[in-house]
Design a protein around this motif. Structure first.
Motif, PDB file in Angstrom:
ATOM      1  N   LEU A 146       0.654  -1.638  -0.190  1.00  0.00           N
ATOM      2  CA  LEU A 146       0.073  -0.277  -0.174  1.00  0.00           C
ATOM      3  C   LEU A 146       0.734   0.909   0.186  1.00  0.00           C
ATOM      4  O   LEU A 146       0.441   1.819  -0.504  1.00  0.00           O
ATOM      5  CB  LEU A 146      -0.916   0.103   1.213  1.00  0.00           C
ATOM      6  N   THR A 150       0.120   3.609  -3.045  1.00  0.00           N
ATOM      7  CA  THR A 150       0.128   5.160  -2.674  1.00  0.00           C
ATOM      8  C   THR A 150       0.402   6.059  -3.443  1.00  0.00           C
ATOM      9  O   THR A 150       1.535   6.383  -3.198  1.00  0.00           O
ATOM     10  CB  THR A 150      -0.556   4.816  -1.549  1.00  0.00           C
ATOM     11  N   GLU A 151      -0.744   7.243  -4.274  1.00  0.00           N
ATOM     12  CA  GLU A 151      -0.013   7.938  -4.654  1.00  0.00           C
ATOM     13  C   GLU A 151       0.172   9.255  -4.107  1.00  0.00           C
ATOM     14  O   GLU A 151       1.288  10.108  -3.548  1.00  0.00           O
ATOM     15  CB  GLU A 151      -0.879   8.373  -5.931  1.00  0.00           C
ATOM     16  N   ASP A 152      -1.094   9.795  -3.115  1.00  0.00           N
ATOM     17  CA  ASP A 152      -1.337  10.434  -2.396  1.00  0.00           C
ATOM     18  C   ASP A 152      -0.325  10.311  -0.734  1.00  0.00           C
ATOM     19  O   ASP A 152      -0.149   9.338  -0.317  1.00  0.00           O
ATOM     20  CB  ASP A 152      -3.073  10.278  -1.535  1.00  0.00           C
ATOM     21  N   THR A 155      -1.855   9.771   2.990  1.00  0.00           N
ATOM     22  CA  THR A 155      -2.562   8.496   2.939  1.00  0.00           C
ATOM     23  C   THR A 155      -0.733   7.255   3.136  1.00  0.00           C
ATOM     24  O   THR A 155      -1.248   6.443   3.789  1.00  0.00           O
ATOM     25  CB  THR A 155      -2.990   8.428   2.321  1.00  0.00           C
ATOM     26  N   GLY A 156      -0.097   7.850   1.483  1.00  0.00           N
ATOM     27  CA  GLY A 156       1.511   6.947   2.102  1.00  0.00           C
ATOM     28  C   GLY A 156       1.982   6.632   3.470  1.00  0.00           C
ATOM     29  O   GLY A 156       2.682   5.812   3.331  1.00  0.00           O
ATOM     30  N   HIS A 159      -0.124   4.602   5.996  1.00  0.00           N
ATOM     31  CA  HIS A 159       0.461   3.141   5.951  1.00  0.00           C
ATOM     32  C   HIS A 159       1.476   3.032   6.192  1.00  0.00           C
ATOM     33  O   HIS A 159       2.307   1.027   6.460  1.00  0.00           O
ATOM     34  CB  HIS A 159       0.258   2.709   4.245  1.00  0.00           C
TER      35      HIS A 159
END
Length: 239
Positions: A146, A150-152, A155-156, A159
């Motif tokens: 993840l 994940t590009e954001d 959010t990355g 994770h």
């Protein structure tokens, strides 16, 4: 109706209070905590040998060992082979409180947090390598995936924290998991340009792959080394 039950009912009717039974080891736990406070023992300090404690508290070795076992489960004490029992923390709450109420801010706090992570997380990774089962390894790998996909950025980062917490959970030590989770809560968001974010993602993902390889091999020393390098690399990117 049995005589025993009849007597108990009579006590209830008359309002007579019965004194709850205190298990022997519970009083020993209280005595050990009092000893820690009176002698001002702190993390890393060694308790006196069991024989001395048994004589000092005037209790059996069995009660003493049961009390020590309970305090080990609470995270207060830990056993060190050949040295006896040492103070791991006064309580889990004290450790969490110490992290959550730091008066420092900005880069100074971030520096302190990374310094703490460099001391703690390699040991966590080593213990996880020894204890992690297949399901726990799958969860760790999933969070790493993840992070990678994940590009954001924010959010990355979330994770990424979950990745590290999953490793702590795989140790089987609840205290370590809770302390690491509190460290993650205290981590400060860091502003960066798209280029810096891309660079940090690359460094982070490479570190995760090394850590996972060591965990899957159940190689504690390799896991410690991989985590130590990973934290150092991220620290150099952030601070």
């Amino acid at each position: 109706m049995s005589q025993t039950r009849s007597n108990a009912l009579e006590k209830l009717k008359s309002g007579t209070k019965t004194t709850p039974t205190v298990r022997a080891y519970e009083s020993v736990v209280a005595k050990i905590r009092s000893l820690i406070e009176q002698d001002k023992l702190g993390p890393g300090d060694i308790l006196p040998p069991e024989r001395q404690l048994s004589e000092r508290f005037k209790v059996s070795r069995h009660s003493l060992r049961e009390a020590i076992r309970v305090m080990q489960e609470q995270g207060v004490l830990a056993a060190r082979q050949g040295s006896g029992n040492f103070i791991q923390a006064t309580s889990q709450a004290d450790l969490v409180r110490a992290l959550g109420f730091s008066k420092k801010s900005g880069k100074r706090k971030l520096f302190d947090l990374f310094q703490l992570r460099e001391m703690l997380e390699p040991q966590i990774a080593g213990l996880a390598a020894e204890n992690a089962n297949a399901d726990q390894l799958a969860i760790i790998k999933n969070f790493a995936t993840l992070v990678n996909e994940t590009e954001d950025f924010q959010t990355g980062q979330k994770h990424d924290q979950e990745f590290h917490e999953a490793i702590a959970a795989a140790t089987g030590n609840e205290l370590l998991f809770n302390v690491l989770r509190e460290i993650n809560k205290s981590m400060l968001p860091t502003a960066s340009t798209p280029a810096e974010r891309q660079r940090r993602d690359q460094v982070s993902n490479a570190g995760h792959r090394r850590i996972i390889a060591a965990l899957e091999a159940h190689d504690a020393k390799a896991a410690e080394a991989a985590m130590r390098l990973h934290i150092a690399e991220i620290r150099s990117e952030v601070i």
